[in-house]
Motif scaffolding. Sequence first.
Motif, PDB file in Angstrom:
ATOM      1  N   THR A  38       0.604  -1.259   0.039  1.00 42.63           N
ATOM      2  CA  THR A  38       0.004   0.202   0.392  1.00 42.63           C
ATOM      3  C   THR A  38       1.220   0.977   0.230  1.00 42.63           C
ATOM      4  N   LYS A  39       1.580   1.351   0.386  1.00 48.20           N
ATOM      5  CA  LYS A  39       2.940   2.067  -0.030  1.00 48.20           C
ATOM      6  C   LYS A  39       2.801   2.807   1.382  1.00 48.20           C
ATOM      7  N   GLU A  40       1.524   2.568   1.976  1.00 51.65           N
ATOM      8  CA  GLU A  40       1.202   3.341   3.456  1.00 51.65           C
ATOM      9  C   GLU A  40       2.914   4.018   4.555  1.00 51.65           C
ATOM     10  N   PRO A  41       3.083   4.698   5.152  1.00 50.82           N
ATOM     11  CA  PRO A  41       3.656   4.104   6.557  1.00 50.82           C
ATOM     12  C   PRO A  41       3.031   3.614   7.816  1.00 50.82           C
ATOM     13  N   LEU A  42       4.287   2.835   8.125  1.00 51.31           N
ATOM     14  CA  LEU A  42       3.834   1.600   9.309  1.00 51.31           C
ATOM     15  C   LEU A  42       4.596   2.402  10.482  1.00 51.31           C
ATOM     16  N   PRO A  43       3.696   2.233  12.104  1.00 49.82           N
ATOM     17  CA  PRO A  43       3.813   2.816  13.017  1.00 49.82           C
ATOM     18  C   PRO A  43       4.181   2.072  13.447  1.00 49.82           C
ATOM     19  N   TYR A  44       5.147   2.254  14.798  1.00 51.62           N
ATOM     20  CA  TYR A  44       5.601   1.519  15.925  1.00 51.62           C
ATOM     21  C   TYR A  44       6.078  -0.003  15.831  1.00 51.62           C
ATOM     22  N   VAL A  45       6.061   0.388  14.569  1.00 50.12           N
ATOM     23  CA  VAL A  45       7.604  -0.468  14.206  1.00 50.12           C
ATOM     24  C   VAL A  45       9.013  -0.822  14.328  1.00 50.12           C
ATOM     25  N   ASN A  46       9.224  -2.227  15.334  1.00 55.79           N
ATOM     26  CA  ASN A  46      10.331  -1.933  16.116  1.00 55.79           C
ATOM     27  C   ASN A  46      11.771  -2.302  14.981  1.00 55.79           C
ATOM     28  N   THR A 280       4.244   2.278  24.350  1.00 51.55           N
ATOM     29  CA  THR A 280       4.398   3.217  23.304  1.00 51.55           C
ATOM     30  C   THR A 280       3.210   4.578  23.423  1.00 51.55           C
ATOM     31  N   PHE A 281       2.991   5.978  23.661  1.00 49.36           N
ATOM     32  CA  PHE A 281       2.575   7.090  23.963  1.00 49.36           C
ATOM     33  C   PHE A 281       1.920   8.259  22.583  1.00 49.36           C
ATOM     34  N   THR A 292       5.427  12.788  22.327  1.00 42.86           N
ATOM     35  CA  THR A 292       5.762  11.233  21.662  1.00 42.86           C
ATOM     36  C   THR A 292       6.679   9.946  22.008  1.00 42.86           C
ATOM     37  N   GLY A 293       6.568   9.274  22.225  1.00 47.71           N
ATOM     38  CA  GLY A 293       7.948   8.484  22.451  1.00 47.71           C
ATOM     39  C   GLY A 293       7.252   7.256  22.956  1.00 47.71           C
ATOM     40  N   ASP A 294       8.154   6.322  23.125  1.00 51.99           N
ATOM     41  CA  ASP A 294       8.499   4.810  23.821  1.00 51.99           C
ATOM     42  C   ASP A 294       9.091   5.278  25.496  1.00 51.99           C
TER      43      ASP A 294
END
Length: 818
Positions: A38-46, A280-281, A292-294
């Motif tokens: 989809t070329k969409e950005p992926l959040p919360y990837v390690n 994460t928050f 923001t962050g973790d």
Amino acid sequence: MRFFKKYIAFIVLLGISLLGFGQGQITKIRGTVLDAETKEPLPYVNVSFKNTAIGTITSDKGEFFLETRSTADTLIISFVGYKTETIKIRKGVYQELKVELKPDAVELEAVIVKPGESQANRIIRNIIKNKDRNNPEKYTYSCKSYNKIQVDINNIDDDIKKRKVFKQFDFIWNYVDTNAVTGKTYLPIFITESISDYYHSADPKMEKEIIKATKMSGVNNESVAQFTGKIYQNVNIYDNYINIFDQGLVSPISNSGLLFYKYILLDSMFIGNRWCYQITFKPRRKMEPTFTGDFWVNDSTWAIVKAQIRLSDMVNLNFVNDMVATSEYVPINDSIWFPKQLTLFVDFNLTDKTTGFFGHKTISYSDVKLNAPFPEEVSEMPTNLQVEEGALNQKEDFWADARPFELTPREAGIYQMVDSIQQVPMYKTFIDIINMFVNYYYVVGYWEIGPYYQTYSFNEIEGNRFKISGRTSNKFSKKVMLDGFLAYGDKDNRFKWGVGSLYMINKNPRVALSVRYKSDIEQLGQSPYALTEDNILTSFLRRNPNNKLTLVKDFTAYFEKEWFVGLSNKITVSHRIIYPTQFIPFVSVADGSSLSNITTSTVTLNTRWIKDERYVSGEFEKVSLGSDWPEVNFDITKSIKGFAGSDYDFWKLHLNYYHKFNVNPIGYARLIIDAGKIFGKVPYPLLQLHEGNETYAFDRYAFNMMNYYEFASDQYASFYYEHHFQGFFLNRFPLIRRLKWREVATAKYLVGSISQQNKDVLQFPTGLGEVSKPYIELSAGVENIFKVFRVDALWRLTHLDNPNIEPFGIRVGLQIIF
């Protein structure tokens, strides 16, 4: 604030920046993770380095950054539902990555979702419940501290390098690097390191620090060295609010964190031999003072193991484009975790594309000892901070052994580069210009000419006023400062002049002696922080003709002694002659005769107390940076009739209470309570002439809707409250919040009286009276207009029948705030 010219640029930059190890170069990676289909950005990837504990997660936009001194050369990128990617990276350089993860079809068993609190929120509640036990500030301890601060110029591009103005600085371009957080290029211009012994007491609250070694590029001065220690640098995630330039940002583990943040449980694993959860928050709403962050938290002690917090988008903070703070903790026993390393990165820019500054700070801790009593010599230190003799002259062998990590060749080279820059003639000229605009003086050898804004002004008494003034520079002496001025008015055809001297007996703790004399005009009843009458801006901003000026001849000498940080005494001896004018006559009530002058000789004892005060010292001036505690000043003044020609016998008592404090999450406030009483018979110029303001410039310490010579008292009390809401209300309006305006409101109250015996000495000028009926004024305003202007609407609520007054007015202030 007066500082030595060579270091003024450093002071400005350092004041702003204040806020796993190996050897060799630093590997810097900045990247984006996308869904391959989809070329969409992926959040919360390690994202992590292989076989290390160094890692991060992607943001909501799929972006990440990593820096390491380790020798890792492989990046592991993993996310539930996607195939794990392993990527080789180049060690010791900056690189940008675009990673596309391919979906991995996994058949899962059916999941039943039931209503209730999320697991992440339950973890947050446990963290909050155990904060007092886990917060290092709640303990008494000592440790060794290593502090490194670096300041860079950012957005360095080829156009800048080609400019003729930088032709003499070609050698510096070898030090240009790229920042992993922002992707901007930068040139380091300053680096400093320090090694210190740090002592912290929880009850009573106390900090002591002894700087054993300090090293600064281009600077070798003990007054500046105090900034390299830990006391001035602190970001603690356990605080409910993390104060960044007067902004109280809500900590992700604040007691009220669930009201401001959304939390997600991302992962769980062993860190060392401790089982930990990754949370994460992100903010619940835009433009609130949040991050923001973790972070990772241990599942048994509920202590933070490591954390990364980043300024959330659109926080109403001036000149700060970005800020990232990281912290890493280690267990020092079965139940207590203590910081191992803290880092802070701040990006300062007027706009994202203009040249600005990076500030980096790293603090490492070692040899932590809990509940150890302070050594006697530490407890008896008169100041909180002490630079040990020889700290500025430690050899490189010492630093090689003392550093927790080796500097990269580029970092180590900054010392030599800055020394080379300072030898370039253009740099010296630039520093002179900066010094002139910041300090209002232009340095010429042994002399400093200024302040330049007092060179010309005009008023009703003097007409056009011309003034030449100056003082000796630090090249002349770092122990003695001489100053003087000569002024002339073309209307009264009178010369005015003054001379003075300041002798620094000791700087830390401060012991000083001063003697000065002047024959000049004054505005009696003007606040000490108002624009001076010979300021060119005052001449143009007046709302009434300034014909209430008075000629004064004044000899003053004082001895000041600081006993320890926050407590000082000053004894002042003053001989003062005040002369009348046609507008301010001295006419006896008893027989109508005119007095040629009023003469007093006084002795004043001032006691000043402010607990845990932070300050900055130049060679001669010490400027307070405030404290979490209030400042209290108490003055006792005595005049004896006949002594040194004094005409009057009286006592004067004065008490001032000032407190600036946070009211998170709705900004901060200032509270000033002022009271005084005069015992004895005195004429009206010696009463308390309450501080009016007859200009359109806003004066925090004056009654802005009150005229000069409108109210006087021999006993009085005043109350002043100012609240800065920091955009708490305006940020809720989508169209307005982009302006980043901030609300401010004030309330001022004054009540006082004059005894009959003091009314019977001299006839009061027209309009002067007492304030037995309280004087009240209120204001509401907007600050941060174009980041520098403040506009207040003011209402005067009482004494509306007095002559020549305004019940409503607009006042403007110029201020640079974050």
